[in-house]
Enzyme design. Structure first.
Site, short mmCIF file in Angstrom:
data_model
loop_
_atom_site.label_atom_id
_atom_site.label_comp_id
_atom_site.label_asym_id
_atom_site.label_seq_id
_atom_site.Cartn_x
_atom_site.Cartn_y
_atom_site.Cartn_z
N HIS A 55 11.62 7.93 3.99
CA HIS A 55 11.82 8.65 5.25
C HIS A 55 13.31 8.90 5.45
O HIS A 55 14.15 8.13 4.95
CB HIS A 55 11.29 7.86 6.45
CG HIS A 55 9.80 7.73 6.51
ND1 HIS A 55 9.16 6.56 6.86
CD2 HIS A 55 8.81 8.62 6.26
CE1 HIS A 55 7.86 6.74 6.83
NE2 HIS A 55 7.62 7.99 6.46
N CYS B 19 12.51 1.57 12.08
CA CYS B 19 11.08 1.77 11.87
C CYS B 19 10.27 1.21 13.04
O CYS B 19 9.20 1.72 13.37
CB CYS B 19 10.62 1.08 10.59
SG CYS B 19 11.12 1.91 9.07
N GLU C 2 5.24 12.63 9.41
CA GLU C 2 5.51 11.20 9.50
C GLU C 2 6.21 10.81 10.80
O GLU C 2 6.76 9.72 10.93
CB GLU C 2 6.37 10.77 8.30
CG GLU C 2 5.70 11.03 6.96
CD GLU C 2 4.66 9.99 6.59
OE1 GLU C 2 4.94 8.79 6.68
OE2 GLU C 2 3.54 10.40 6.21
N ARG D 75 6.89 13.06 1.92
CA ARG D 75 5.79 12.93 2.88
C ARG D 75 5.84 13.96 4.01
O ARG D 75 4.80 14.30 4.59
CB ARG D 75 5.80 11.52 3.48
CG ARG D 75 5.74 10.43 2.43
CD ARG D 75 5.65 9.07 3.06
NE ARG D 75 5.76 7.99 2.09
CZ ARG D 75 5.63 6.70 2.37
NH1 ARG D 75 5.40 6.34 3.62
NH2 ARG D 75 5.76 5.78 1.44
N LEU E 279 0.80 -1.23 0.00
CA LEU E 279 0.00 0.00 0.00
C LEU E 279 0.83 1.28 0.00
O LEU E 279 0.29 2.36 -0.19
CB LEU E 279 -0.92 0.01 1.24
CG LEU E 279 -1.92 -1.14 1.33
CD1 LEU E 279 -2.60 -1.13 2.69
CD2 LEU E 279 -2.94 -1.05 0.21
#
Length: 447
Positions: free
Chosen positions: A251, A372, A175, A215, A22
């Site tokens: 990121h 992460c 984010e 982002r 996604l």
């Protein structure tokens, strides 16, 4: 701020862990779309990492998964009836949206919030701002439960402030800590908060990526610095290199990581490397600290290898002897260029003298490595005692969570399994038991 430690809050992988691909811009996520996942293995891999670091003496805790599927979102867009009806309608009419509702992406708690310790804030409290994650549908509602969870764990309002997410508009795309790091002489001293953004909403002349979305906005980073009451002399904003975003560096924590006074980064990480380093050095002088920059050249590790191995999506942890350990995924060992570089790094006599390797393949295949999986929270001893103790990783908690995973988690989920109404029932049952294990009744709105 004496007696402060950095707690790493790792995300506990949820029972709906699946590979739906996604996240446009996340190469690993796209490469494994529609393959079968193993939620049980993913959760056990994450728990093994938490336990091993806790056994080493590092301060380790967890953030629980979120309720899935997200029936609130599905009902808000017109699916109705019983839960089973909602799942059936969504599978028939909008299977991609059903996959979004089932996403277990909250496991990547680096995106849960941005955190400023009390040593940096005007009011002397620890500040959290939940990330709105509005760039992706499957993550855009995470902030609701993230805020609820953080307020449950850090409930003492004399010591902690948990801010709502920023307005959910592209101008404030946020984010979380994946684009933020803190540099300081030591965890308990005043530090420099380093915000990295991908684009500037209100300056169309600023560089931006051409292929993948940027982002994080400068406007969001500036807003968080204001909300947290940070001293402008101790804040640095820098733009990520648009060219590396277009190579899958979605990121900043995929291309740079910091700890203590060390910034470990790739030469292509920032739009203006020298300007960024100069600003960091000035800010570090303002907190009586120097900057140790470890630069990785493209000739040694190309960006493609850094992304494939998640070399920079690692954890830098301070050890009692003053040196640092680098926590890396197994993929770093499998990549010849990265393995060669890491051997040179640990033998160089510099601050990083140890590698700690974990098998996180289930997370890696969905686009997230060690960094992460964790949210960094610096706490004084007093603040650590004031937070909810049930989420701190101990042998006793580990011993309860492993059988919980083995009881509730499937060992295989394929895309078609999201149509099974029984999966939703299993996920809800797992979280009901988890509330009891963690001592957080009412953590979820399961009505």
């Amino acid at each position: 701020m004496l007696g402060a430690r950095e707690f790493n809050f790792d995300g506990l992988v949820g029972p709906s862990h699946n590979y739906a691909g996604l996240s446009f811009g996340n190469v690993a996520s796209f490469n494994n779309v529609r393959s079968a996942s193993n939620p049980r293995q993913a959760a056990l891999q994450g728990l093994a990492k938490m336990r091993a670091l806790a056994q080493r003496g590092f301060a380790q805790a967890l953030l629980p998964p979120q309720a899935r599927p997200n029936f609130r979102m599905l009902r808000a867009i017109g699916f109705s009836g019983t839960d089973a009806d909602v799942v059936a309608q969504a599978w028939r009419d909008a299977p991609v949206i059903l996959a979004c509702a089932y996403s277990a992406a909250p496991m990547w708690t680096a995106n849960a919030a941005t955190v400023s310790p009390s040593a940096d804030t005007l009011d002397g409290r620890v500040h959290f701002t939940s990330a709105n994650l509005n760039n992706k549908l499957h993550r855009s509602e995470e902030h609701r439960q993230a805020t609820r969870t953080l307020r449950a764990i850090f409930a003492d309002q004399e010591r902690f402030v948990v801010h709502d997410a920023l307005p959910p508009t592209p101008a404030f795309g946020d984010e979380g800590a994946a684009n933020h790091t803190r540099l300081a002489r030591e965890h308990g001293s005043a530090g420099v908060e380093f915000f990295v953004y991908g684009r500037v909403e209100f300056d169309p002349s600023a560089p931006f990526p051409k292929k993948y979305p940027a982002r994080q906005t400068l406007e969001a980073s500036q807003a968080i610095a204001r909300l947290h009451g940070l001293n402008p002399a101790q804040v640095v904003f820098a733009q990520q290199n648009p060219a590396v975003i277009d190579q899958g560096v979605f990121h900043n924590d995929v291309i740079a990581v910091g700890n203590g006074n060390v910034l470990f980064y790739h030469e292509q990480a920032f739009a203006d490397e020298q300007e960024t380093l100069a600003a960091l050095r000035v800010a570090m002088e303002n907190v009586d600290a120097g900057l140790t920059a470890i630069r990785v050249d493209s000739a040694d590790v190309p960006v493609a290898d850094a992304v494939a191995s998640y070399l920079f999506n690692s954890q830098l942890l301070s050890k009692p002897d003053g040196k640092m350990a680098l926590v890396v995924p197994h993929e770093c060992h499998e990549n010849p260029a990265v393995a060669r570089y890491l051997g040179q790094l640990t033998a160089s006599g510099g601050p990083v003298d140890e590698l700690v390797e974990f098998d996180l393949r289930q997370s890696m295949r969905n686009g997230g490595g060690p960094a992460c999986l964790r949210l960094r929270v610096v706490l004084t001893d007093e603040e650590a005692r004031a937070m909810h103790q049930g989420v701190i990783m101990t042998e006793a908690l580990y011993a309860r969570l492993v059988p919980w995973v083995e009881k509730h988690y499937r060992d295989r989920i394929e895309p078609k399994d999201l149509a099974d109404p029984q999966l939703a029932i299993e996920c809800m049952a797992a979280l009901e038991d988890l509330e009891t294990i963690l001592g957080l009744p009412g953590l979820y709105d399961l009505s």
